[in-house]
Design an enzyme around this catalytic site. Structure first.
Site: not given
Length: 332
Positions: A21, A203-204, A54
């Site tokens: 990302w 986005s953990p 991206y």
């Protein structure tokens, strides 16, 4: 590294995957991108997630060069379509013509004749859903993608798509999900599980906040993601004094359990069987190796309860519209 089946597909994806990302789209140098990718393979990671937007193709091109050196069946590759690829306001969305054009462009940049997973990066309520579903079916029929997924669709949109496509087209959902962002648990997890759709979560680590390196009242560390203007574009999703204070309450829990904060946060995400893989970013090879170590880590019920107490009411737990997402469904 452990592997989980991706929804109703025959794909076995690594519990920890590598995303691109804010890093491989231009946030870090090409040689570091290659080093991180090689470290992923060494750690048993076989699942790589990117998208056309991206760096407007830069991330796909970077991996196209790197991954083309390896046998195509040695990795599982995912990309996406929806967001603008130019300054033309019409150059966005999920119309059949745009899906057809963008899958070909992505394959060219990725230097492959197919992706394993092609995902709708958001839902497009301006296009009849029947048109979008038929376009994705065509991509599969043409052999350009093996399976189809979606990212940040609302329950209404998911149900409507399944009603049209049937139970077999969609195999994955990609929501934001972490200790700090628990919103998908409310509705999306259960709805998707009932239809054989796995979660591949982004986005953990809350963009690195859950590593504990950002401290309340202190400047962001030099060299960190939020110290870079290119990589801090979504900082407001996960960064506030209240959040940073809650994360610092987690630090002694991780230390007592003998694990890093990143391992604790990733293992917390993977405790849910609905999650097939946690997409992690990395700007250094050692981060890749550290993240991969979370696979197969089991958290005790006592530790999970302590995490809940430490976080308090800070996490987002109610259904929340994602950045760039829009409600509603259009039909023919």
């Amino acid at each position: 590294m452990r592997y989980r089946t991706l929804g109703s597909s025959d794909l076995k994806v690594s519990e920890i995957s590598l995303g691109s990302w804010l890093t491989y789209s231009g946030g870090i140098e090409a040689d570091v991108t290659r080093a991180c990718t090689e470290a992923a393979f060494d750690a048993g990671i076989n699942f790589f997630d990117t998208t056309n937007v991206y760096g407007r193709g830069a991330a796909e091109s970077a991996w196209g060069e790197i991954l083309s050196d390896r046998p195509r069946d040695s990795y599982i590759l995912a990309t996406k379509v929806y967001f603008p690829m130019s300054d033309d306001p019409a150059d966005r969305g999920l119309s059949p013509a745009r899906i057809a054009r963008q899958i070909d462009a992505s394959l060219a940049r990725l230097r492959t004749d197919h992706v394993d997973l092609y995902q709708a990066h958001r839902f497009d309520p301006s296009v009849p859903l029947e048109d979008t579903v038929e376009a994705f079916l065509k991509v599969v029929e043409q052999g350009k993608a093996r399976y189809i997924g979606f990212s940040e669709w609302t329950p209404e949109q998911i149900r409507a798509a399944i009603d049209i496509a049937g139970p077999d087209l969609f195999v994955s959902s990609q929501p934001q999900y972490s200790m700090l962002w628990q919103a998908p648990e409310a509705e999306v997890f259960g709805l998707c599980a009932a239809h054989g759709i796995s979660q591949v979560v982004w986005s953990p680590l809350a963009q690195g906040v859950l590593t504990g390196k950002y401290r309340p009242g202190q400047p962001v560390p030099e060299g960190s993601r939020f110290a870079s203007a290119d990589m801090a574009v979504s900082q407001d999703l996960v960064y506030s004094d209240a959040i940073l204070e809650a994360v610092q309450r987690l630090v002694p829990l991780a230390e007592e359990a003998g694990m890093s904060m990143a391992t604790l946060a990733l293992a917390w995400v993977l405790r849910r069987g609905e999650v097939a893989s946690a997409i992690t970013g990395a700007s250094r090879p050692e981060q890749v190796r550290g993240n991969a170590a979370a696979s197969a880590v089991e958290l005790s019920e006592d530790l999970l309860a302590a995490v809940d107490r430490a976080l308090g009411d800070v996490p987002v737990s109610e259904p929340t519209l994602a950045p760039g997402a829009q409600p509603g469904v259009k039909h023919r």
